[in-house]
Design a protein around this motif. Structure first.
Motif, short mmCIF file in Angstrom:
data_model
loop_
_atom_site.label_atom_id
_atom_site.label_comp_id
_atom_site.label_asym_id
_atom_site.label_seq_id
_atom_site.Cartn_x
_atom_site.Cartn_y
_atom_site.Cartn_z
N ASN A 89 0.94 -1.21 -0.06
CA ASN A 89 0.01 -0.09 -0.02
C ASN A 89 0.99 1.21 0.05
O ASN A 89 0.59 2.02 -0.82
CB ASN A 89 -0.78 0.15 1.28
N ILE A 92 7.64 1.32 2.61
CA ILE A 92 8.00 1.62 3.67
C ILE A 92 9.46 1.92 3.46
O ILE A 92 10.13 1.08 2.66
CB ILE A 92 8.07 0.56 4.48
N ILE A 184 4.05 6.36 16.09
CA ILE A 184 3.15 5.57 15.33
C ILE A 184 1.82 5.70 15.99
O ILE A 184 0.92 6.14 15.24
CB ILE A 184 3.64 3.98 15.27
N ARG A 188 -1.26 7.45 14.14
CA ARG A 188 -2.57 6.69 13.79
C ARG A 188 -3.66 7.39 14.61
O ARG A 188 -4.76 7.18 13.98
CB ARG A 188 -2.39 5.04 14.23
N ALA A 193 -4.85 6.98 8.67
CA ALA A 193 -4.32 6.69 7.33
C ALA A 193 -5.03 7.74 6.12
O ALA A 193 -6.09 8.01 6.47
CB ALA A 193 -4.57 5.34 6.92
N GLY A 206 13.01 8.46 11.83
CA GLY A 206 11.99 7.65 12.27
C GLY A 206 10.67 7.97 12.28
O GLY A 206 9.89 7.31 12.20
N LEU A 209 9.34 7.39 8.81
CA LEU A 209 9.56 5.86 8.86
C LEU A 209 7.69 5.75 9.39
O LEU A 209 7.10 5.07 8.74
CB LEU A 209 10.46 5.34 9.53
N GLN A 213 4.41 4.21 7.80
CA GLN A 213 3.87 3.23 8.20
C GLN A 213 2.47 3.16 8.56
O GLN A 213 1.56 2.23 7.99
CB GLN A 213 4.38 2.47 9.50
#
Lengths: 468, 468
Positions: A89, A92, A184, A188, A193, A206, A209, A213
């Motif tokens: 999708n 990464i 993260i 989220r 997303a 980081g 990244l 993700q």
């Protein structure tokens, strides 16, 4: 008596023997296996039964045990996975240079971590030894974290809180297994997303990244040695409709920027005006050199700042513990997300972290670290000025672990990184720090790594490569 | 000399004093603060300067230091967050009963963990004490994990591998911080948000939580005491177009199901036929009672099985370490995802896990655990049959930590859970174990919790509530 571990050992030995034996070969007799392995006949028979169950051998009563015909060895073929996995999708990014392991004998300036000699090793060792006697070893902590460690994170932030601002209570602290998980979770829970997230550019790899993700749509906001431009930030909020801004206001990685009190107030005002969150990553909190950290979160009690502070870098990479402070419904969403993701943080690591940071020697250590970082930073700055004048520093950072040097725009960055590596100097290309296209040729040089005495040599190597 | 920690202490004490003082009040003199805190005048002055910088006090030279006018305390108002956060994309379920903390004096049958007395406490303590002397405390392990621990996970699976199957090499093992993170990584890397994932129903609540967090579309497949029905599984693959199936083939939670060798081969065949993955959660591997675990992953070398085995439950909840074994491109995608999510697993926890499972006493412990689980399971089964005959067991599980009891369809499950709690018996409603609507009224009873001697009383309490 059957000895399970002997039986396992015999199985393993016989499986090895079988791999070189022809199909149909007869196994050594029970008697000789008993002698060879010093095990009881019952144990040997159990091993043979196991092998038979596994289909490796077959037993012919009264005759012996034989190697069964096996399929011929063949090359792995995982081609079917291509269709099952489909295209990813979101791509990464590959593992960045900052996490690469390198041999001990090179001078590594690529890493994001301080060298071992800069860590409070004695404190960490004593804390583990003490904790090894406690119940933290064998019990499950509350999902939000050890209450004492929640209190410590809250008190640290409170100590920087001005009058008139209500400090966050310990219950607003969520313990998380390292700041990466915290970013993260924040991305989220607060963004999601496909939705826009403003990020400083350049910024911590980081965080780039983490954004990839979670699949947020990254909206880069240029940030220089003084931090982001408030007008550009405000425009980016207006144009993107974003409701969150990720930043490192204190000794940012890679630029080393420290927000002035004026900029802090301006950013807070912009964030409030847009009904948005500032996700403040305070990972360099303990690495002040000529300035104290002043977390933005300490200046807000309206729930606009979500604050992440990691202890992995200043305590030990083995102590993967960070505190996340959020208020209101945001805190509840973050707690639910982190529980679904990791359930809880190892109680041992929390207890060790708490032990280390509450020792009187912790403050002594931080003072020594400051002097040490200053010496190293200054040596690398002097070395670059002398031997690699083409690597220009826009600022000498007041804290953090890195210099951010701009190279001439015509530099072939890959060649420079490669030539330095060939000369035993590992540096990371600046390109990894840009969420979008880089605005120039940069290198980030960690002055907290090992072999700081070699900085003049490092600068010579870099200077030669830039001149060549 | 300035004493930083004293200065911080004085700041904290004065801030407390100020919260009860009227605005404009005069602070105690420097001299009296020196006496009260046993600190030097320089230290006290530093504290006062800090307070002034924070805007809490103002100094009038020659007169004294005064509390500044502050904003009146007000109730928190985080209402603006409602618009910023929006509706959650996917509703993350609330924290399930299995993670709730309860007082020591109740009989807790709701938890997913074994009681402390069933854990190898002596081994864990010795391992921590030994590890506290090593470099694992202060260094960063490779991102895929400690090579020795990768080898151990690979060897464990190899020991169950039949002839003709190529075992997974240690390099196919990825160390992860607990199986929850592993499930999330596997669901995200192999399935992805919005795409279908087949799951046994009922199944482990942590997997349901992980699926909700990743946002996969869960397709439930009914699974009973003998595991899933192969025809239903095959139909679900056909109808949904799913490319992955999550299952616990060994002592499944909550049903206790253990797949027969025939079912294992059928499921593998179905998975291969559909070009799909089996995500095998082997979290009860160490909890066999009258059967040995036979991981499905050991019977596949074509990359169709992605295998997760946690050590947190059998070693210690503080040792959050699990191994994930995947092959081919799937392994690469999983490694990239887990690195982006957590970067690496604490080297201390990995070293402790390795120390524990490689001690000869580990096998002794597992044998004792088996006997202990058997005694507890049998006592709870007998107690239920005698005192709560309405709680019917479809099977007596051959391993694992739980009984799964079906209650009469007319049962008011909430009332039963509430009445049991009022009588000091904590049980979890079976509803939490269904990814979709429950197919009946169930309770899951953990026989590995504390107070196993009270099982007859537990059964009486449950029986009375069911009869009432």
């Amino acid at each position: 008596m059957v000895d399970d571990s002997s039986s396992v050992r015999i199985v393993t030995a016989l499986r090895r023997w079988i791999t070189t034996a022809p199909s149909g070969a007869k196994l050594p007799s029970t008697r000789s296996l008993v002698a060879e392995h010093g095990a009881s006949p019952v144990t040997v028979q159990k091993a043979l039964r196991t092998l038979a169950l596994q289909g490796v051998v077959e037993s012919r009563p009264g005759v012996g045990t034989f190697v069964r015909a096996v399929r011929a060895a063949r090359a792995n073929d995982y081609g079917w996975q291509t269709a099952a996995l489909g295209s990813p999708n979101k791509r990464i990014p590959q593992l960045p240079a900052a996490l690469q392991s390198v041999p001990n004998d090179v001078v590594a300036l690529h890493s994001g971590y301080p060298a071992r000699e800069l860590l409070p090793e004695r404190l960490v060792r004593a804390a583990f030894t003490r904790t090894a006697r406690t119940d933290a070893l064998i019990t499950r902590p509350p999902t939000a974290g050890l209450p004492e460690l929640q209190s410590w994170f809250a008190a640290e932030l409170e100590s920087a809180t001005p009058a008139g601002i209500t400090p966050a209570p310990p219950s607003d602290v969520v313990l998380i297994p390292g700041s990466q998980g915290g970013l993260i979770t924040a991305f989220r829970a607060l963004v999601g997303a496909g939705r826009p997230l403003l990020m400083e550019s350049p910024t911590y790899w980081g965080a780039i990244l983490a954004a990839a993700q979670v699949g947020v749509e990254v909206v880069p906001v240029h940030s220089g040695p003084a931090g982001p431009d408030p007008d550009a930030l405000s425009r980016a909020f207006d144009q993107s409709g974003a409701r969150a801004f990720y930043a490192q206001p204190t000794f940012a990685s890679p630029t080393g920027a420290l927000w002035s009190p004026g900029l802090t107030e301006q950013v807070l005002e912009i964030v409030r005006h847009h009904g948005a969150f500032l996700i403040e990553d305070d990972s360099a909190h303990d690495f002040g050199i000529t300035a104290e950290p002043h977390p933005v979160a300490a200046r807000d009690d309206s729930g606009h700042v979500v604050y992440v502070r990691s202890l992995s870098k200043s305590v030990s990479p083995a102590v993967r513990v960070a505190g996340l402070i959020a208020r209101g419904p945001a805190r509840n969403r973050i707690l639910a997300d982190t529980q679904a993701g990791s359930m809880y943080v190892s109680g041992v690591l929390q207890a060790v972290a708490l032990d280390v940071v509450t020792q009187p020697a912790w403050r002594t250590y931080l003072r020594k670290l400051r002097l040490e970082l200053r010496t190293r930073r200054d040596l690398l700055v002097r070395s670059l000025r002398e031997h690699a004048p083409d690597a220009r520093l826009e600022t000498v950072p007041q804290g953090g672990l890195n210099l951010w040097a701009r190279l001439p725009d015509t530099t072939d960055l890959d060649r420079v990184v490669r030539e330095c590596a060939a000369a035993g100097v590992v540096i990371g290309s600046g390109d990894e720090w840009f969420p979008a296209e880089p605005t120039g040729k940069f290198v980030r040089l960690n002055y907290a790594g090992p072999h700081s005495g070699s900085f003049p040599d490092v600068a010579r190597v870099l200077g030669r490569s830039l001149a060549g």
